[in-house]
Design a protein around this motif. Structure first.
Motif, PDB file in Angstrom:
ATOM      1  N   GLU A 140      -4.936  -9.797  -2.984  1.00  7.43           N
ATOM      2  CA  GLU A 140      -5.864 -10.319  -1.981  1.00  7.43           C
ATOM      3  C   GLU A 140      -5.117 -10.982  -0.827  1.00  7.43           C
ATOM      4  O   GLU A 140      -5.541 -10.874   0.330  1.00  7.43           O
ATOM      5  CB  GLU A 140      -6.855 -11.268  -2.634  1.00  7.43           C
ATOM      6  CG  GLU A 140      -7.843 -10.516  -3.524  1.00  7.43           C
ATOM      7  CD  GLU A 140      -8.780 -11.410  -4.306  1.00  7.43           C
ATOM      8  OE1 GLU A 140      -8.537 -12.633  -4.409  1.00  7.43           O
ATOM      9  OE2 GLU A 140      -9.785 -10.869  -4.829  1.00  7.43           O
ATOM     10  N   ARG A 141      -3.999 -11.646  -1.107  1.00  4.26           N
ATOM     11  CA  ARG A 141      -3.186 -12.252  -0.044  1.00  4.26           C
ATOM     12  C   ARG A 141      -2.649 -11.162   0.875  1.00  4.26           C
ATOM     13  O   ARG A 141      -2.722 -11.259   2.102  1.00  4.26           O
ATOM     14  CB  ARG A 141      -2.023 -13.064  -0.635  1.00  4.26           C
ATOM     15  CG  ARG A 141      -1.173 -13.761   0.436  1.00  4.26           C
ATOM     16  CD  ARG A 141       0.139 -14.285  -0.115  1.00  4.26           C
ATOM     17  NE  ARG A 141       1.059 -13.222  -0.491  1.00  4.26           N
ATOM     18  CZ  ARG A 141       1.758 -12.471   0.379  1.00  4.26           C
ATOM     19  NH1 ARG A 141       1.624 -12.634   1.683  1.00  4.26           N
ATOM     20  NH2 ARG A 141       2.584 -11.540  -0.054  1.00  4.26           N
ATOM     21  N   ARG A 142      -2.143 -10.091   0.276  1.00  2.00           N
ATOM     22  CA  ARG A 142      -1.579  -8.994   1.077  1.00  2.00           C
ATOM     23  C   ARG A 142      -2.671  -8.260   1.857  1.00  2.00           C
ATOM     24  O   ARG A 142      -2.449  -7.857   2.999  1.00  2.00           O
ATOM     25  CB  ARG A 142      -0.779  -8.056   0.188  1.00  2.00           C
ATOM     26  CG  ARG A 142       0.442  -8.794  -0.409  1.00  2.00           C
ATOM     27  CD  ARG A 142       1.383  -7.901  -1.068  1.00  2.00           C
ATOM     28  NE  ARG A 142       2.179  -7.246  -0.023  1.00  2.00           N
ATOM     29  CZ  ARG A 142       3.246  -6.514  -0.283  1.00  2.00           C
ATOM     30  NH1 ARG A 142       3.658  -6.342  -1.510  1.00  2.00           N
ATOM     31  NH2 ARG A 142       3.909  -5.939   0.704  1.00  2.00           N
ATOM     32  N   PHE A 185      -2.097  -3.548   3.876  1.00  2.00           N
ATOM     33  CA  PHE A 185      -2.545  -2.259   3.349  1.00  2.00           C
ATOM     34  C   PHE A 185      -3.101  -1.355   4.436  1.00  2.00           C
ATOM     35  O   PHE A 185      -3.832  -1.796   5.317  1.00  2.00           O
ATOM     36  CB  PHE A 185      -3.618  -2.459   2.277  1.00  2.00           C
ATOM     37  CG  PHE A 185      -3.109  -3.125   1.029  1.00  2.00           C
ATOM     38  CD1 PHE A 185      -2.276  -2.451   0.153  1.00  2.00           C
ATOM     39  CD2 PHE A 185      -3.454  -4.432   0.740  1.00  2.00           C
ATOM     40  CE1 PHE A 185      -1.805  -3.063  -0.992  1.00  2.00           C
ATOM     41  CE2 PHE A 185      -2.987  -5.060  -0.401  1.00  2.00           C
ATOM     42  CZ  PHE A 185      -2.155  -4.366  -1.274  1.00  2.00           C
ATOM     43  N   LEU A 186      -2.762  -0.076   4.342  1.00  2.00           N
ATOM     44  CA  LEU A 186      -3.355   0.941   5.203  1.00  2.00           C
ATOM     45  C   LEU A 186      -4.821   1.130   4.797  1.00  2.00           C
ATOM     46  O   LEU A 186      -5.702   1.289   5.633  1.00  2.00           O
ATOM     47  CB  LEU A 186      -2.589   2.251   5.056  1.00  2.00           C
ATOM     48  CG  LEU A 186      -3.050   3.428   5.875  1.00  2.00           C
ATOM     49  CD1 LEU A 186      -2.869   3.136   7.355  1.00  2.00           C
ATOM     50  CD2 LEU A 186      -2.259   4.679   5.494  1.00  2.00           C
ATOM     51  N   GLU A 187      -5.042   1.108   3.494  1.00  2.00           N
ATOM     52  CA  GLU A 187      -6.388   1.190   2.936  1.00  2.00           C
ATOM     53  C   GLU A 187      -6.357   0.512   1.586  1.00  2.00           C
ATOM     54  O   GLU A 187      -5.320   0.440   0.937  1.00  2.00           O
ATOM     55  CB  GLU A 187      -6.863   2.640   2.815  1.00  2.00           C
ATOM     56  CG  GLU A 187      -5.936   3.549   2.022  1.00  2.00           C
ATOM     57  CD  GLU A 187      -6.095   3.447   0.520  1.00  2.00           C
ATOM     58  OE1 GLU A 187      -7.205   3.131   0.054  1.00  2.00           O
ATOM     59  OE2 GLU A 187      -5.121   3.666  -0.200  1.00  2.00           O
ATOM     60  N   HIS A 188      -7.513  -0.006   1.165  1.00  2.00           N
ATOM     61  CA  HIS A 188      -7.626  -0.563  -0.173  1.00  2.00           C
ATOM     62  C   HIS A 188      -9.087  -0.557  -0.596  1.00  2.00           C
ATOM     63  O   HIS A 188      -9.986  -0.546   0.239  1.00  2.00           O
ATOM     64  CB  HIS A 188      -7.027  -1.970  -0.263  1.00  2.00           C
ATOM     65  CG  HIS A 188      -7.698  -2.996   0.586  1.00  2.00           C
ATOM     66  ND1 HIS A 188      -7.500  -3.080   1.943  1.00  2.00           N
ATOM     67  CD2 HIS A 188      -8.579  -3.974   0.275  1.00  2.00           C
ATOM     68  CE1 HIS A 188      -8.213  -4.085   2.426  1.00  2.00           C
ATOM     69  NE2 HIS A 188      -8.886  -4.646   1.434  1.00  2.00           N
ATOM     70  N   ALA A 189      -9.282  -0.503  -1.915  1.00  2.00           N
ATOM     71  CA  ALA A 189     -10.642  -0.453  -2.452  1.00  2.00           C
ATOM     72  C   ALA A 189     -10.640  -0.991  -3.872  1.00  2.00           C
ATOM     73  O   ALA A 189      -9.630  -0.935  -4.571  1.00  2.00           O
ATOM     74  CB  ALA A 189     -11.163   0.980  -2.460  1.00  2.00           C
TER      75      ALA A 189
END
Length: 75
Positions: free
Chosen positions: A26-28, A34-38
């Protein structure tokens, strides 16, 4: 890729995934790393921008899962 799930037998840190704590993930994400995250099945997954940029600088063509999903949806 990074994930917050626990490693499965045989998975190697940094090769299979980068296994992060929820707090670190969550910090990152908040830092824009992130380019993308889910969130999938209760765990976070994401692709680090720097990993993709490094691969592109080395001359690799990059196709993301998002691009592939878009092509499948639009067929």
């Amino acid at each position: 890729s990074c994930t917050t799930r626990s490693p499965r037998p045989g998975e190697v840190e940094g090769k299979s995934y980068h296994f992060l704590s929820v707090t670190e993930f969550e910090r990152r994400a908040a830092s824009g790393d992130f380019l993308e995250h889910a969130r999938v099945h209760g765990n976070w997954y994401g692709t680090l921008k720097e990993t993709v940029l490094k691969a592109m600088r080395s001359g690799l063509d990059i196709v993301t899962a998002m691009q592939l999903a878009d092509k499948v949806v639009n067929i």
